[in-house]
Design a protein around this motif. Structure first.
Motif, PDB file in Angstrom:
ATOM      1  N   ARG A 170      -0.624  -1.377  -4.635  1.00 51.10           N
ATOM      2  CA  ARG A 170       0.497  -1.563  -5.558  1.00 51.10           C
ATOM      3  C   ARG A 170       0.879  -3.034  -5.652  1.00 51.10           C
ATOM      4  O   ARG A 170       0.993  -3.719  -4.631  1.00 51.10           O
ATOM      5  N   ALA A 171       1.087  -3.496  -6.865  1.00 48.47           N
ATOM      6  CA  ALA A 171       1.595  -4.839  -7.099  1.00 48.47           C
ATOM      7  C   ALA A 171       2.870  -4.703  -7.930  1.00 48.47           C
ATOM      8  O   ALA A 171       2.830  -4.470  -9.141  1.00 48.47           O
ATOM      9  N   TYR A 172       4.022  -4.783  -7.258  1.00 47.48           N
ATOM     10  CA  TYR A 172       5.326  -4.697  -7.922  1.00 47.48           C
ATOM     11  C   TYR A 172       5.692  -6.075  -8.471  1.00 47.48           C
ATOM     12  O   TYR A 172       5.581  -7.074  -7.762  1.00 47.48           O
ATOM     13  N   THR A 173       6.123  -6.108  -9.708  1.00 51.12           N
ATOM     14  CA  THR A 173       6.491  -7.383 -10.331  1.00 51.12           C
ATOM     15  C   THR A 173       7.857  -7.278 -10.964  1.00 51.12           C
ATOM     16  O   THR A 173       8.315  -6.199 -11.355  1.00 51.12           O
ATOM     17  N   ALA A 174       8.519  -8.423 -11.067  1.00 51.68           N
ATOM     18  CA  ALA A 174       9.843  -8.493 -11.681  1.00 51.68           C
ATOM     19  C   ALA A 174      10.117  -9.943 -12.078  1.00 51.68           C
ATOM     20  O   ALA A 174       9.413 -10.862 -11.655  1.00 51.68           O
ATOM     21  N   ARG A 175      11.180 -10.121 -12.865  1.00 47.33           N
ATOM     22  CA  ARG A 175      11.529 -11.438 -13.381  1.00 47.33           C
ATOM     23  C   ARG A 175      13.033 -11.624 -13.288  1.00 47.33           C
ATOM     24  O   ARG A 175      13.812 -10.698 -13.507  1.00 47.33           O
ATOM     25  N   CYS A 176      13.436 -12.833 -12.942  1.00 51.17           N
ATOM     26  CA  CYS A 176      14.851 -13.186 -12.945  1.00 51.17           C
ATOM     27  C   CYS A 176      15.256 -13.530 -14.380  1.00 51.17           C
ATOM     28  O   CYS A 176      14.518 -14.228 -15.085  1.00 51.17           O
ATOM     29  N   ALA A 177      16.397 -13.074 -14.805  1.00 50.10           N
ATOM     30  CA  ALA A 177      16.856 -13.312 -16.167  1.00 50.10           C
ATOM     31  C   ALA A 177      16.886 -14.810 -16.479  1.00 50.10           C
ATOM     32  O   ALA A 177      17.279 -15.622 -15.636  1.00 50.10           O
ATOM     33  N   ALA A 178      16.475 -15.170 -17.664  1.00 48.56           N
ATOM     34  CA  ALA A 178      16.458 -16.577 -18.070  1.00 48.56           C
ATOM     35  C   ALA A 178      17.881 -17.066 -18.337  1.00 48.56           C
ATOM     36  O   ALA A 178      18.764 -16.303 -18.677  1.00 48.56           O
TER      37      ALA A 178
ATOM     38  N   THR B 115      -1.191  -0.368 -10.309  1.00 46.84           N
ATOM     39  CA  THR B 115      -1.820   0.404  -9.233  1.00 46.84           C
ATOM     40  C   THR B 115      -3.332   0.328  -9.347  1.00 46.84           C
ATOM     41  O   THR B 115      -3.894   0.435 -10.439  1.00 46.84           O
ATOM     42  N   GLU B 116      -3.990   0.132  -8.203  1.00 44.46           N
ATOM     43  CA  GLU B 116      -5.443   0.162  -8.144  1.00 44.46           C
ATOM     44  C   GLU B 116      -5.873   1.043  -6.984  1.00 44.46           C
ATOM     45  O   GLU B 116      -5.213   1.099  -5.944  1.00 44.46           O
ATOM     46  N   LEU B 117      -6.974   1.748  -7.173  1.00 47.28           N
ATOM     47  CA  LEU B 117      -7.533   2.642  -6.152  1.00 47.28           C
ATOM     48  C   LEU B 117      -6.545   3.715  -5.724  1.00 47.28           C
ATOM     49  O   LEU B 117      -6.671   4.299  -4.654  1.00 47.28           O
ATOM     50  N   GLY B 118      -5.540   3.965  -6.567  1.00 51.04           N
ATOM     51  CA  GLY B 118      -4.569   4.988  -6.274  1.00 51.04           C
ATOM     52  C   GLY B 118      -3.549   4.640  -5.221  1.00 51.04           C
ATOM     53  O   GLY B 118      -2.607   5.396  -4.980  1.00 51.04           O
ATOM     54  N   MET B 119      -3.687   3.477  -4.576  1.00 50.58           N
ATOM     55  CA  MET B 119      -2.773   3.156  -3.464  1.00 50.58           C
ATOM     56  C   MET B 119      -2.375   1.690  -3.404  1.00 50.58           C
ATOM     57  O   MET B 119      -1.341   1.351  -2.833  1.00 50.58           O
TER      58      MET B 119
ATOM     59  N   ILE C  44       0.864  -1.174   0.000  1.00 47.36           N
ATOM     60  CA  ILE C  44       0.000   0.000   0.000  1.00 47.36           C
ATOM     61  C   ILE C  44       0.904   1.228   0.000  1.00 47.36           C
ATOM     62  O   ILE C  44       1.832   1.318   0.803  1.00 47.36           O
ATOM     63  N   ALA C  45       0.635   2.156  -0.908  1.00 48.94           N
ATOM     64  CA  ALA C  45       1.399   3.405  -0.970  1.00 48.94           C
ATOM     65  C   ALA C  45       0.452   4.582  -0.762  1.00 48.94           C
ATOM     66  O   ALA C  45      -0.757   4.482  -0.998  1.00 48.94           O
ATOM     67  N   ARG C  46       1.001   5.692  -0.314  1.00 48.51           N
ATOM     68  CA  ARG C  46       0.181   6.892  -0.156  1.00 48.51           C
ATOM     69  C   ARG C  46      -0.409   7.301  -1.501  1.00 48.51           C
ATOM     70  O   ARG C  46       0.305   7.349  -2.504  1.00 48.51           O
ATOM     71  N   PRO C  47      -1.701   7.594  -1.551  1.00 53.30           N
ATOM     72  CA  PRO C  47      -2.258   8.118  -2.795  1.00 53.30           C
ATOM     73  C   PRO C  47      -1.642   9.477  -3.118  1.00 53.30           C
ATOM     74  O   PRO C  47      -1.131  10.160  -2.232  1.00 53.30           O
ATOM     75  N   GLU C  48      -1.698   9.876  -4.365  1.00 52.61           N
ATOM     76  CA  GLU C  48      -1.040  11.117  -4.776  1.00 52.61           C
ATOM     77  C   GLU C  48      -1.852  12.361  -4.431  1.00 52.61           C
ATOM     78  O   GLU C  48      -1.287  13.392  -4.072  1.00 52.61           O
TER      79      GLU C  48
END
Length: 245
Positions: free
Chosen positions: A237-245, A231-235, A164-168
C-alpha cells in the motif's frame, strides 16, 4: 478532546500494557538495527529499492523539495529519495530508535533527529514532502501523526506512507501469514539479536492493523486533501495525501 486512534489494539504477548508499547518498540529496533538490512531482503515482498523509488516519484517527490523521512530506520527509503533529489542536502531523517539512527548515520550523509513521529520537532510549514516507510503500525496515534504531518508541511506539500496490509483473499492471507509469521522469523534467527522477535512482531502488527479505509479516514480527518491509496500484489500500500495550498 479527540480520542487516540492507535493503528492496532495492544499486542500483550510483547508488552503488558499500552503504556509500555513505545519503549518495547524502541528497544526492539535498537537490538535489531545492525541486522535489519540483512533480513530486509527476506521480507521485502516487492518493496525493494525500485518500488520505493517509484512510489516516491509517483507521490510527487522531485528535485528541489525539502523532505522529511519519518521513521527513517537504516535509510532504505531515504536512500532512494536522495537519488531523486540529487543528494541529501534537503533531506532530514527522523527516528525514535538511536540504534537505527546510528546505522543510518554510517550509511547516509544527512541530518538525523531522534524524536517521536507524533511530536515532530520542526516549525510549521518546514517541508515540501514527507515519507514514512513501513512504520505506521508502530506509532501510538494515527490522528496525532497525520496532524503533525499536516502542520509541518508547506501549502501544497505531499505525503506518502508505504505499508503492508493483509490481502483480502483467504488463500493469500494464509500464504502471507505462513511466510511472514513462520518462514521469515526462522530465517531471521540466523541474524540473532532479536531479529526473529522483530519479524514475528512485524507480522502480528500487520494482522492486527486497522483496515486501509481507516487509515485513509485518519489522513482526511487530519485536514489533508487528495487522500488516496495505490495497491500492488494485493498487500503493498502507498497512501498519499496533499496539504491544502
Amino acid at each position: 478532546m479527540t480520542e487516540p486512534a492507535p493503528p492496532h489494539a495492544p499486542l500483550l504477548d510483547y508488552y503488558s500494557s499500552s503504556s509500555e508499547r513505545s519503549d518495547f518498540v524502541r528497544n526492539l529496533f535498537n537490538r535489531t538495527a545492525g541486522s535489519y538490512d540483512r533480513i530486509n531482503a527476506a521480507f521485502a515482498l516487492g518493496s525493494g529499492a525500485w518500488y520505493r523509488r517509484r512510489a516516491l516519484r509517483q507521490a510527487g517527490l522531485a528535485p528541489g523539495a525539502r523532505m522529511l523521512d519519518v521513521a527513517i530506520g537504516t535509510g532504505l527509503v531515504a536512500r532512494e529519495a536522495a537519488s531523486i533529489l540529487g543528494g541529501t542536502q534537503d533531506l532530514i531523517g527522523l527516528d525514535l530508535s538511536e540504534g537505527m539512527l546510528a546505522v543510518a548515520r554510517r550509511q547516509l550523509g544527512l541530518t538525523l533527529v531522534q524524536a517521536r513521529a507524533e511530536a515532530l520537532p520542526f516549525a510549521d510549514g518546514s517541508f515540501d514532502f514527507i515519507s514514512m516507510g513501513y512504520a505506521l503500525r508502530h506509532v501510538a496515534d494515527l490522528g496525532a501523526l497525520f496532524t503533525e504531518f499536516r502542520r509541518v508541511l508547506r501549502p501544497g506539500g505531499r505525503v506518502v506512507v508505504l505499508e503492508i496490509a493483509r490481502p483480502e483473499g483467504r488463500i493469500a492471507q494464509a500464504l502471507l501469514r505462513g511466510y511472514m509469521g513462520a518462514v521469515v522469523p526462522a530465517v531471521s534467527r540466523l541474524s540473532g539479536s532479536g531479529s526473529a522477535t522483530l519479524m514475528r512482531y512485524y507480522w502480528d502488527t500487520i494482522e492486527a492493523c486497522v483496515p486501509p479505509a481507516e487509515i485513509l479516514a485518519q489522513l482526511g480527518g487530519a485536514g489533508l486533501e487528495q487522500v488516496g491509496c495505490a495497491t500492488e500484489l494485493g498487500m503493498m500500500r502507498a497512501y498519499t495525501a496533499r496539504c491544502a495550498a
